[in-house]
Design an enzyme around this catalytic site. Structure first.
Site, PDB file in Angstrom:
ATOM      1  N   GLU A 462       0.825  -1.234   0.000  1.00 21.73           N
ATOM      2  CA  GLU A 462       0.000   0.000   0.000  1.00 21.73           C
ATOM      3  C   GLU A 462       0.848   1.269   0.000  1.00 21.73           C
ATOM      4  O   GLU A 462       0.607   2.202   0.768  1.00 21.73           O
ATOM      5  CB  GLU A 462      -0.995  -0.018   1.174  1.00 21.73           C
ATOM      6  CG  GLU A 462      -2.013  -1.125   1.027  1.00 21.73           C
ATOM      7  CD  GLU A 462      -3.388  -0.817   1.613  1.00 21.73           C
ATOM      8  OE1 GLU A 462      -3.588   0.278   2.127  1.00 21.73           O
ATOM      9  OE2 GLU A 462      -4.243  -1.703   1.521  1.00 21.73           O
TER      10      GLU A 462
HETATM   11  C1  LIG Z   1       3.048  -9.580   0.598  1.00 23.63           C
HETATM   12  C2  LIG Z   1       2.649  -8.639  -0.473  1.00 23.63           C
HETATM   13  C3  LIG Z   1       1.309  -8.474  -0.786  1.00 23.63           C
HETATM   14  C4  LIG Z   1       0.929  -7.654  -1.842  1.00 23.63           C
HETATM   15  N1  LIG Z   1      -0.379  -7.606  -2.243  1.00 23.63           N
HETATM   16  C5  LIG Z   1      -0.694  -6.964  -3.396  1.00 23.63           C
HETATM   17  C6  LIG Z   1      -2.000  -7.062  -3.955  1.00 23.63           C
HETATM   18  O1  LIG Z   1      -2.895  -7.699  -3.391  1.00 23.63           O
HETATM   19  N2  LIG Z   1      -2.252  -6.440  -5.130  1.00 23.63           N
HETATM   20  C7  LIG Z   1      -1.295  -5.727  -5.783  1.00 23.63           C
HETATM   21  O2  LIG Z   1      -1.572  -5.207  -6.842  1.00 23.63           O
HETATM   22  N3  LIG Z   1      -0.045  -5.604  -5.277  1.00 23.63           N
HETATM   23  C8  LIG Z   1       0.275  -6.217  -4.113  1.00 23.63           C
HETATM   24  N4  LIG Z   1       1.547  -6.112  -3.598  1.00 23.63           N
HETATM   25  C9  LIG Z   1       2.519  -5.290  -4.283  1.00 23.63           C
HETATM   26  C10 LIG Z   1       2.990  -4.076  -3.484  1.00 23.63           C
HETATM   27  O3  LIG Z   1       2.030  -3.071  -3.548  1.00 23.63           O
HETATM   28  C11 LIG Z   1       4.340  -3.694  -4.107  1.00 23.63           C
HETATM   29  O4  LIG Z   1       5.270  -4.627  -3.623  1.00 23.63           O
HETATM   30  C12 LIG Z   1       4.757  -2.309  -3.787  1.00 23.63           C
HETATM   31  O5  LIG Z   1       3.988  -1.435  -4.554  1.00 23.63           O
HETATM   32  C13 LIG Z   1       6.230  -2.057  -4.051  1.00 23.63           C
HETATM   33  O6  LIG Z   1       6.643  -2.526  -5.297  1.00 23.63           O
HETATM   34  P1  LIG Z   1       7.967  -3.400  -5.425  1.00 23.63           P
HETATM   35  O7  LIG Z   1       7.936  -4.448  -4.376  1.00 23.63           O
HETATM   36  O8  LIG Z   1       8.088  -3.819  -6.820  1.00 23.63           O
HETATM   37  O9  LIG Z   1       9.134  -2.410  -5.032  1.00 23.63           O
HETATM   38  P2  LIG Z   1       9.822  -1.312  -5.993  1.00 23.63           P
HETATM   39  O10 LIG Z   1       8.787  -0.501  -6.677  1.00 23.63           O
HETATM   40  O11 LIG Z   1      10.861  -1.968  -6.810  1.00 23.63           O
HETATM   41  O12 LIG Z   1      10.500  -0.387  -4.898  1.00 23.63           O
HETATM   42  C14 LIG Z   1      11.700  -0.753  -4.236  1.00 23.63           C
HETATM   43  C15 LIG Z   1      12.092   0.364  -3.287  1.00 23.63           C
HETATM   44  O13 LIG Z   1      12.291   1.586  -4.004  1.00 23.63           O
HETATM   45  C16 LIG Z   1      11.550   2.623  -3.412  1.00 23.63           C
HETATM   46  N5  LIG Z   1      11.121   3.557  -4.444  1.00 23.63           N
HETATM   47  C17 LIG Z   1      10.533   3.299  -5.623  1.00 23.63           C
HETATM   48  N6  LIG Z   1      10.298   4.434  -6.286  1.00 23.63           N
HETATM   49  C18 LIG Z   1      10.744   5.441  -5.502  1.00 23.63           C
HETATM   50  C19 LIG Z   1      10.783   6.861  -5.603  1.00 23.63           C
HETATM   51  N7  LIG Z   1      10.316   7.520  -6.662  1.00 23.63           N
HETATM   52  N8  LIG Z   1      11.321   7.564  -4.602  1.00 23.63           N
HETATM   53  C20 LIG Z   1      11.802   6.946  -3.500  1.00 23.63           C
HETATM   54  N9  LIG Z   1      11.789   5.615  -3.346  1.00 23.63           N
HETATM   55  C21 LIG Z   1      11.269   4.883  -4.338  1.00 23.63           C
HETATM   56  C22 LIG Z   1      10.374   1.937  -2.734  1.00 23.63           C
HETATM   57  O14 LIG Z   1       9.890   2.722  -1.679  1.00 23.63           O
HETATM   58  C23 LIG Z   1      11.033   0.654  -2.248  1.00 23.63           C
HETATM   59  O15 LIG Z   1      11.639   0.919  -1.023  1.00 23.63           O
HETATM   60  C24 LIG Z   1       1.921  -6.920  -2.537  1.00 23.63           C
HETATM   61  C25 LIG Z   1       3.265  -7.054  -2.184  1.00 23.63           C
HETATM   62  C26 LIG Z   1       3.636  -7.902  -1.180  1.00 23.63           C
HETATM   63  C27 LIG Z   1       5.083  -8.057  -0.862  1.00 23.63           C
END
Ligand SMILES: Cc1cc2nc3c(=O)[nH]c(=O)nc-3n(C[C@H](O)[C@H](O)[C@H](O)COP(=O)(O)OP(=O)(O)OC[C@H]3O[C@@H](n4cnc5c(N)ncnc54)[C@H](O)[C@@H]3O)c2cc1C
Length: 800
Positions: A462
């Site tokens: 989220e």
């Molecule tokens: C257990 C679990 C349940 C989930 N459930 C759902 C679900 O039901 N439906 C769904 O659609 N998604 C779901 N998600 C996805 C979740 O919303 C994403 O994991 C999240 O949006 C982050 O994406 P990412 O893991 O690819 O990290 P990335 O986007 O790769 O980010 C990696 C890091 O970079 C940072 N970052 C990225 N961009 C920036 C920026 N511009 N400035 C500063 N920092 C930045 C982030 O804060 C993070 O710390 C789930 C994820 C998990 C792990």
């Protein structure tokens, strides 16, 4: 002489008139100042995509606007009455939620079932847990945001996987989207099914390429004709690849976000329609549900799904054809409520569990003949835990109350998610440090290890916290909460040039007056220590100063934000460290406001006052450091130094909370008290032999035994009892001698024995009937395989 004076006076009047005229005479002001400024603004204003605009415009501004104003109307905060549960909601908490908690345990779901047990799923579905936010007319429970939050909080004090499984369908997903944007037909069909758990929903936005930058999902749908139910209908051919989708592996209804295109203009005039949300039954041909992920050993259902060229009819788009391309706006508008409830509640629940158990453990566990909770080092951790939890629960409750009042608090829900999950992480980390090895060795009696393992899930979902802090809180807060910035931005986008100039002129000069007022106010409040800032008469006298100090911080934030925006312009978006710190100030102000609000709502419980004082002093100290960080890192150091003089004219006034205050908080964590009960209200305690119940009993017995033990200690020191013990003899032998010499009674000796038994049970770690290390190597509890493996390891060793 006289004529020279008159000439000088005349010259002065002319000079003042020349300076003031462009400001005072509107046509001149517009032509000479506003027009060139508007042109400049148009150049420097960062280009905003539609998705960014949707995100910025979504939701509502409530008390965040006041916090940003430089002069918060505290009366408004104090007039917000905490939502009360209805009798039906309270009954549900006392019966259904209590029963569900008793049916699950963290250890069994994780290690035995790798899921919630089937009867638990059945109970969840039948009792309407999945339809808490669905109105009664559709068969849902129709609960308030506060009731929803209480349910998630309580479940999270028992079993995170159960909490997540219940939380997700009630957060942003098919239910919420249908309620706001679904067609009548979609609502009538799906909402009763979702409410009764006939359908299990999931919502799939994230794809491998697009996580935080969710608006850039590569998943797409092409508008075309296709076959559906034997008929040729207009629809979309969708291709997607999603991962991390909670409930995905067991969902029957897939909420899917994809980018829609209409190359043949079958649905209108545009080719690139934008993000679109649809509902697809998972039995639909072409929908592929992948194998489960394992999110840090938590066993809530989570996994990938995909589809290639899957045809879906247009009436599966949420809201039908008119909502093609409106998906991002729908998501942004609906995000606030769910984000303000789900993770703030689940993390407050986990924190309640950590605080109640760790506090008890710190009294029950002795080292160096002293309960560990009395060592200053441990006290520090306990203090943070207690005061942070008070604040977190206040923020959870205020945010849910705002949602119940019809707000969609986009900025405040981001702050609540970010800061409650961060503080929950701190609380669980502190708890782990205090509990030591007992928290590390996993087993049914480990009450904290699972929360520790799962904490990064809350941080990531989220809106991952780094992104939320760096980009969202201030990025959205500054624009949404500022009284003039949004109007200035709107003027730069206005196509009618004359209207644009009029709007811009009004906004710009309003803005300048506002900035000047805040600069003066900030300086005056700084010079006077904010002692003369106005505070409503009705606030608790012991908290009065905080309102004044927060007014000062609010003015300081307002003027610093204005100067940062004016000097950095669009570059502020990339200067994330500056933006994050400004967001921190806004956040800490909201956390303090919620804490003061809670204190008033709960009838000014003086016993809780040390927690309030500690939490607010800590938050104000952090806000001050964040402001200092902004000013020391201004790209123009001279401007930074000047701003420092305005904001902190007499130096930094706020200091970290004192050790003595911290001790007052810590004392309340390690003994039964009304404060401890209020702090952990709504928590599931459960069976007296389970870890939490056992600790509660051990704590009560320990406290009852302490005066008896002190009497024995005095008798030993006074030479009444011989303290020399033979090897193997311990406290029991000393107690027996004390009884024989009449220092304690037989009943007291029995109480000591009982306390020792309970304490031993409470500090014990789990022992298993087989070597877990070996059985993990063979993958399951197969004794024969384990025996063979041991034998082969022994042979290998012998050969070596
Ligand atoms: C257990 C679990 C349940 C989930 N459930 C759902 C679900 O039901 N439906 C769904 O659609 N998604 C779901 N998600 C996805 C979740 O919303 C994403 O994991 C999240 O949006 C982050 O994406 P990412 O893991 O690819 O990290 P990335 O986007 O790769 O980010 C990696 C890091 O970079 C940072 N970052 C990225 N961009 C920036 C920026 N511009 N400035 C500063 N920092 C930045 C982030 O804060 C993070 O710390 C789930 C994820 C998990 C792990």
């Amino acid at each position: 002489m006289m004529s020279l004076l008159v000439t000088w006076l005349f010259a002065l009047v002319v000079l003042v008139a020349i300076i003031v005229a462009p400001f005072a005479i509107s046509p001149l002001r517009r032509a000479w100042i506003s027009k060139p400024m508007l042109a400049r603004f148009r150049q420097v204003m960062p280009r905003m995509s539609q998705t960014e605009r949707d995100a910025l415009e979504a939701g509502t501004v409530s008390f965040d606007g006041e916090l940003f104003s430089g002069r918060p109307a505290w009366n408004e905060l104090l007039s917000i009455e905490k939502s009360q549960l209805t009798a039906e909601e309270q009954r549900f908490l006392d019966h259904e939620v209590e029963t569900l908690c008793a049916m699950v345990s963290e250890w069994e779901t994780t290690n035995v079932y790798k899921d919630l047990p089937p009867e638990v799923w059945q109970y969840i579905r039948e009792r309407g847990f999945l339809g808490m936010i669905i109105p009664k007319e559709y068969g849902g429970l129709g609960f308030s945001a506060c009731a929803h939050s209480e349910v998630i909080t309580k479940l999270s004090t028992r079993c995170a996987s159960a909490a997540v499984s219940v939380m997700v369908p009630n957060s942003l997903g098919p239910g919420e989207l249908l309620l706001h944007y679904g067609t009548d037909e979609q609502k009538q069909h799906y909402l009763p099914r979702l409410a009764r758990g006939i359908d299990i929903p999931c919502f799939a936005l994230t794809s491998p390429q697009a996580g935080s930058d969710a608006a850039s999902i590569p998943d797409f749908g092409i508008v075309c004709y296709g076959e559906h139910d034997g008929k040729r209908v207009l629809g979309l051919r969708a291709t997607w690849d999603k991962r991390y989708i909670t409930l995905g592996p067991i969902a029957t209804l897939l909420g899917l976000a994809f980018h829609a295109y209409d190359p043949d203009r079958l649905a209108g005039n545009r080719v690139d329609l934008g993000i679109t949300c649809a509902l697809i039954p998972t039995t639909h041909p072409g929908v592929h549900i992948g194998r489960r992920h394992m999110p840090l050993n938590a066993v809530f259902q989570n996994g990938p799904n995909s589809g290639r060229d899957v045809f879906i009819p247009m009436d599966w788009v949420i809201g039908g054809a008119p909502m093609l391309g409106k998906g991002w706006r729908m998501l942004m508008e609906s995000l606030a409520a769910g984000r303000g409830i789900s993770l703030p509640s689940s993390n407050t629940g986990m924190a309640k569990l950590a605080v109640r158990t760790t506090g008890a453990y710190a009294r029950v566990r002795s080292q160096f003949k002293t309960p560990i909770g009395r060592f200053e080092g441990v006290e520090e951790a306990l203090t943070r835990m207690g005061a942070n939890l008070y604040l977190m629960d206040a923020v959870r409750s205020l945010t849910a109350t705002l949602v119940d009042r019809g707000e969609k608090p986009s900025v405040l829900s981001g702050i609540a998610k970010l800061h409650i999950t961060e503080r929950a992480r701190q609380i669980v980390n502190d708890g782990m440090d205090v509990v030591g090895g007992k928290g590390i060795c996993m087993g049914p009696s480990n009450f904290l290890g699972a929360a520790y393992m799962q904490m990064p899930v809350s941080i990531t979902v989220e809106g991952a916290n780094i992104l939320t802090r760096s980009l969202i809180v201030f990025g959205q807060g500054a624009i949404r909460c500022h009284p003039f910035v949004l109007r200035e931005m709107a003027a730069t986008q206005e196509r009618n040039r004359a209207k644009a100039l009029l709007d811009f002129d009004a906004a710009l000069f309003g803005h300048l007056r506002y900035a000047a007022r805040n600069a003066v106010r900030s300086l005056v409040l700084g010079l006077t220590g904010s002692h003369f800032a106005r505070v409503p008469a009705k606030v608790a006298p012991e908290m009065r100063r905080y309102y004044q100090q927060m007014t000062r911080l609010s003015s300081a934030l307002a003027i610093t934000a204005d100067v940062a925006m004016a000097t950095l312009g669009g570059a502020l978006k990339r200067k994330e460290k500056i933006s994050a710190r400004l967001g921190d100030v806004l956040s800490q102000l909201y956390l303090c406001a919620a804490t003061l609000w809670r204190y008033e709502q709960e009838g000014r419980q003086v016993d809780d006052a040390p927690l309030v004082h500690w939490a607010i002093r800590d938050a104000m100290f952090k806000a001050q450091n964040a402001l200092g960080g902004v000013l020391s890192n201004f790209p123009n150091p001279n401007l930074g130094a000047l701003m420092h003089r305005i904001v902190f004219p007499l130096g930094h006034p706020y200091v970290a909370p004192s050790d003595a205050l911290g001790q007052e908080v810590a004392k309340r964590m390690i003994e039964p008290s009304a404060t401890r009960d209020r702090l952990t209200a709504g928590m599931f305690i459960g069976d007296p032999d389970e870890p939490v119940g056992l600790l509660e009993r051990a704590l009560a017995a320990t406290i009852e035994a302490e005066p008896i033990e002190r009497r024995i200690g005095d008798a030993v020191r006074g030479g009444v009892i011989d303290s020399k013990l033979a090897p193997g003899e311990g406290a029991a032998e000393l107690a027996a001698r004390a009884m024989r010499t009449g220092v304690i009674t037989k009943g007291e000796d029995a109480l000591l024995a009982f306390k020792n038994e309970l304490t031993a049970a409470a500090i014990r770690v789990d022992d298993f009937d087989r070597d877990l290390g070996v059985s993990l190597l063979v993958g399951h509890a197969d004794h024969e395989a384990e025996r063979r493996l041991r034998a082969s390891v022994a042979v290998d060793r012998a050969v070596a």
